[in-house]
Design an enzyme around this catalytic site. Structure first.
Site, PDB file in Angstrom:
ATOM      1  N   GLY A 186      -4.445  -1.280  11.242  1.00  0.00           N
ATOM      2  CA  GLY A 186      -5.812  -1.082  11.674  1.00  0.00           C
ATOM      3  C   GLY A 186      -6.646  -0.281  11.610  1.00  0.00           C
ATOM      4  O   GLY A 186      -6.516   1.521  10.522  1.00  0.00           O
ATOM      5  N   SER A 187      -7.525   0.745  12.507  1.00  0.00           N
ATOM      6  CA  SER A 187      -8.441   1.274  12.638  1.00  0.00           C
ATOM      7  C   SER A 187      -9.247   1.499  14.147  1.00  0.00           C
ATOM      8  O   SER A 187      -9.529   0.526  14.555  1.00  0.00           O
ATOM      9  CB  SER A 187      -9.181   1.452  11.463  1.00  0.00           C
ATOM     10  OG  SER A 187     -10.118   1.906  11.643  1.00  0.00           O
ATOM     11  N   SER A 188      -9.364   2.814  14.393  1.00  0.00           N
ATOM     12  CA  SER A 188      -9.756   3.137  15.486  1.00  0.00           C
ATOM     13  C   SER A 188     -11.502   2.823  15.732  1.00  0.00           C
ATOM     14  O   SER A 188     -12.046   2.353  16.665  1.00  0.00           O
ATOM     15  CB  SER A 188      -9.528   4.021  15.887  1.00  0.00           C
ATOM     16  OG  SER A 188     -10.694   5.060  15.166  1.00  0.00           O
ATOM     17  N   CYS A 189     -12.187   2.691  14.779  1.00  0.00           N
ATOM     18  CA  CYS A 189     -13.543   1.952  14.905  1.00  0.00           C
ATOM     19  C   CYS A 189     -13.393   0.326  14.624  1.00  0.00           C
ATOM     20  O   CYS A 189     -14.612   0.143  14.618  1.00  0.00           O
ATOM     21  CB  CYS A 189     -14.064   2.536  12.770  1.00  0.00           C
ATOM     22  SG  CYS A 189     -13.104   1.008  11.580  1.00  0.00           S
ATOM     23  N   ARG A 238       1.484   3.538  -2.545  1.00  0.00           N
ATOM     24  CA  ARG A 238       0.989   4.722  -2.587  1.00  0.00           C
ATOM     25  C   ARG A 238      -0.451   5.296  -2.078  1.00  0.00           C
ATOM     26  O   ARG A 238      -0.477   6.081  -2.482  1.00  0.00           O
ATOM     27  CB  ARG A 238       0.502   4.038  -4.462  1.00  0.00           C
ATOM     28  CG  ARG A 238       1.480   4.047  -5.124  1.00  0.00           C
ATOM     29  CD  ARG A 238       1.321   4.205  -6.525  1.00  0.00           C
ATOM     30  NE  ARG A 238       2.142   3.847  -7.493  1.00  0.00           N
ATOM     31  CZ  ARG A 238       2.203   3.547  -8.984  1.00  0.00           C
ATOM     32  NH1 ARG A 238       0.976   3.876  -9.432  1.00  0.00           N
ATOM     33  NH2 ARG A 238       2.713   4.445  -9.941  1.00  0.00           N
ATOM     34  N   LYS A 290     -10.752  -5.761   9.937  1.00  0.00           N
ATOM     35  CA  LYS A 290     -10.224  -5.010  10.742  1.00  0.00           C
ATOM     36  C   LYS A 290      -9.708  -6.062  11.777  1.00  0.00           C
ATOM     37  O   LYS A 290      -8.680  -6.133  11.878  1.00  0.00           O
ATOM     38  CB  LYS A 290      -9.686  -3.627  11.170  1.00  0.00           C
ATOM     39  CG  LYS A 290      -9.855  -2.361   9.726  1.00  0.00           C
ATOM     40  CD  LYS A 290      -8.156  -2.352   9.437  1.00  0.00           C
ATOM     41  CE  LYS A 290      -7.698  -1.899   8.280  1.00  0.00           C
ATOM     42  NZ  LYS A 290      -6.526  -2.076   7.398  1.00  0.00           N
ATOM     43  N   GLY A 337       0.597  -1.189  -0.170  1.00  0.00           N
ATOM     44  CA  GLY A 337       0.200  -0.032  -0.067  1.00  0.00           C
ATOM     45  C   GLY A 337       0.762   1.203  -0.185  1.00  0.00           C
ATOM     46  O   GLY A 337       0.480   2.138   0.924  1.00  0.00           O
ATOM     47  N   HIS A 381     -13.062  10.880   3.732  1.00  0.00           N
ATOM     48  CA  HIS A 381     -12.559  11.380   4.997  1.00  0.00           C
ATOM     49  C   HIS A 381     -13.348  12.182   5.694  1.00  0.00           C
ATOM     50  O   HIS A 381     -12.784  14.039   4.984  1.00  0.00           O
ATOM     51  CB  HIS A 381     -12.017  11.091   5.983  1.00  0.00           C
ATOM     52  CG  HIS A 381     -11.644   9.214   6.005  1.00  0.00           C
ATOM     53  ND1 HIS A 381     -10.811   8.739   5.135  1.00  0.00           N
ATOM     54  CD2 HIS A 381     -12.105   8.662   6.721  1.00  0.00           C
ATOM     55  CE1 HIS A 381     -10.169   7.378   5.342  1.00  0.00           C
ATOM     56  NE2 HIS A 381     -11.636   7.216   6.464  1.00  0.00           N
ATOM     57  N   TYR A 407     -15.804  -2.867   7.602  1.00  0.00           N
ATOM     58  CA  TYR A 407     -14.208  -2.589   7.219  1.00  0.00           C
ATOM     59  C   TYR A 407     -14.173  -2.918   8.780  1.00  0.00           C
ATOM     60  O   TYR A 407     -13.417  -3.194   8.958  1.00  0.00           O
ATOM     61  CB  TYR A 407     -15.024  -1.042   7.184  1.00  0.00           C
ATOM     62  CG  TYR A 407     -13.050  -0.260   7.438  1.00  0.00           C
ATOM     63  CD1 TYR A 407     -12.379  -0.674   6.866  1.00  0.00           C
ATOM     64  CD2 TYR A 407     -13.760   0.522   8.430  1.00  0.00           C
ATOM     65  CE1 TYR A 407     -11.421  -0.604   6.330  1.00  0.00           C
ATOM     66  CE2 TYR A 407     -11.251   0.484   8.536  1.00  0.00           C
ATOM     67  CZ  TYR A 407     -10.258   0.621   6.897  1.00  0.00           C
ATOM     68  OH  TYR A 407      -9.193   1.075   7.352  1.00  0.00           O
ATOM     69  N   ARG A 453     -14.090  14.454  17.368  1.00  0.00           N
ATOM     70  CA  ARG A 453     -12.876  13.427  16.809  1.00  0.00           C
ATOM     71  C   ARG A 453     -11.270  13.528  17.259  1.00  0.00           C
ATOM     72  O   ARG A 453     -10.865  15.097  17.109  1.00  0.00           O
ATOM     73  CB  ARG A 453     -13.322  13.126  15.248  1.00  0.00           C
ATOM     74  CG  ARG A 453     -14.492  12.580  14.808  1.00  0.00           C
ATOM     75  CD  ARG A 453     -14.633  11.354  14.729  1.00  0.00           C
ATOM     76  NE  ARG A 453     -15.126  10.749  13.883  1.00  0.00           N
ATOM     77  CZ  ARG A 453     -16.606  10.325  15.164  1.00  0.00           C
ATOM     78  NH1 ARG A 453     -17.002  11.121  16.061  1.00  0.00           N
ATOM     79  NH2 ARG A 453     -18.037  10.110  14.160  1.00  0.00           N
TER      80      ARG A 453
END
Length: 324
Positions: free
Chosen positions: A109-112, A15, A143, A13, A186, A139, A216
């Site tokens: 990962g992600s905070s979601c 790019r 993750k 990833g 986003h 999503y 946020r």
């Protein structure tokens, strides 16, 4: 811990916003053997192609920053793609990394991943303790699966094969390389674009989705890259001291959050938009608050260096210099 700057490092990833920042950080640190592949060269959802790549390149380390990402609109519109693409990428890269003998891998990962109503700030212990935010559940599920996949390979192959796969969960990221699509991006890049376009035509007002009340947390992407490399270079004993076998991920946040209304005002200032800002409460707000507890990472010695106002100016400059 001494770091071998000649080891072969694959950044999946490269790019994307995060991947490109990781490459910049590695290059600044003197890593001399960074391997990358564009999507047209390597489709990470294709198991046979990923297997062939790993057999050919045999990297020593992997940063898994490749993912299908987007904002509320994109997550609501393309849930099937969000869960399928991300699961396939993760499964292929992590498994083929193991089969080719990769000992060190970092999964982003992600905070979601945390429950919609998780106590704030959200600690790593909040994972799988409640229901997810419906707008981005596919999503988030993907993750979470990535985290658990890394944990599972560590549990089964850590002692026998020296596998040490780590996970970091960033808060909301922004900066150079972001996606500024008017619908599928986003909140920060979307608002940078909207305020910029409003400024260009002297629009008297910009209307923003939701009430403006959700809070946020935002982290500049180069800080995220620095944290990723920091975590990857950590001695295993130090990393393990701040994590658990069944909860081995680390949060990466800025340390404080702002309301969407406050964010909008800050972006308007960075863009130099002078018009009115209003809100449309008929549109969804998403999760009421997402603030990460990054105490475990802070205890290891890492802290962010770029605040929101500074980062927004840098992000707007990058937007103006891009082809958006």
């Amino acid at each position: 811990m001494t770091t071998d700057l000649n080891q072969k490092v694959y950044v999946a990833g490269h790019r994307g916003m995060v991947g490109s920042a990781i490459v910049r950080n590695l290059q600044e640190k003197g890593y001399a053997n960074i391997v990358t592949r564009a999507h047209k060269e390597l489709d990470l959802t294709n198991q046979a192609a990923v297997q062939s790549f790993f057999e050919q390149e045999k990297p020593d380390q992997v940063y898994l920053a490749a993912a299908k990402v987007g904002g509320i609109h994109a997550n609501n519109s393309y849930p099937a793609e969000f869960i399928y693409d991300n699961l396939m990428v993760q499964n292929n890269v992590i498994h083929q990394a193991f089969l080719s003998g990769v000992k060190k891998l970092l999964f982003l990962g992600s905070s979601c991943i945390y429950p919609r109503l998780a106590p704030q700030p959200m600690s790593e212990d909040a994972l799988l303790t409640g229901e997810l935010e419906p707008t981005n559940e596919p999503y988030a599920i993907a993750k979470i699966a990535g985290i658990k996949m890394c944990e599972s390979y560590n549990r089964q192959y850590g002692k026998s094969h020296g596998v040490d796969y780590r996970s970091v969960m960033p808060t909301n990221l922004y900066g150079p390389g972001d996606n500024y699509h008017p619908e599928n991006s986003h909140v920060i890049p979307a608002l940078i674009r909207r305020f910029h376009e409003a400024k260009m035509v002297n629009a008297p007002e910009v209307v923003i989705w939701g009430t403006g009340m959700p809070k946020r947390e935002f982290l500049y992407v180069d800080d995220m890259a620095a944290a990723s490399v920091f975590v990857m270079e950590l001695d295993k004993a130090a990393y393990d001291a701040q994590t658990q076998p069944m909860q081995s991920h680390l949060n990466v946040g800025f340390g404080s959050d702002v309301t969407i209304a406050e964010l909008a005002s800050a972006i308007a200032a960075a863009v130099n938009y002078q018009g009115k800002i209003s809100f449309d409460p008929s549109k969804p707000d998403g999760t009421p608050r997402k603030w990460m507890d990054s105490g475990r990472l802070n205890n290891l010695g890492w802290n962010p260096s770029i605040d929101l106002d500074q980062g927004l100016v840098l992000a707007y400059t990058a937007f103006c210099n891009s082809n958006n």
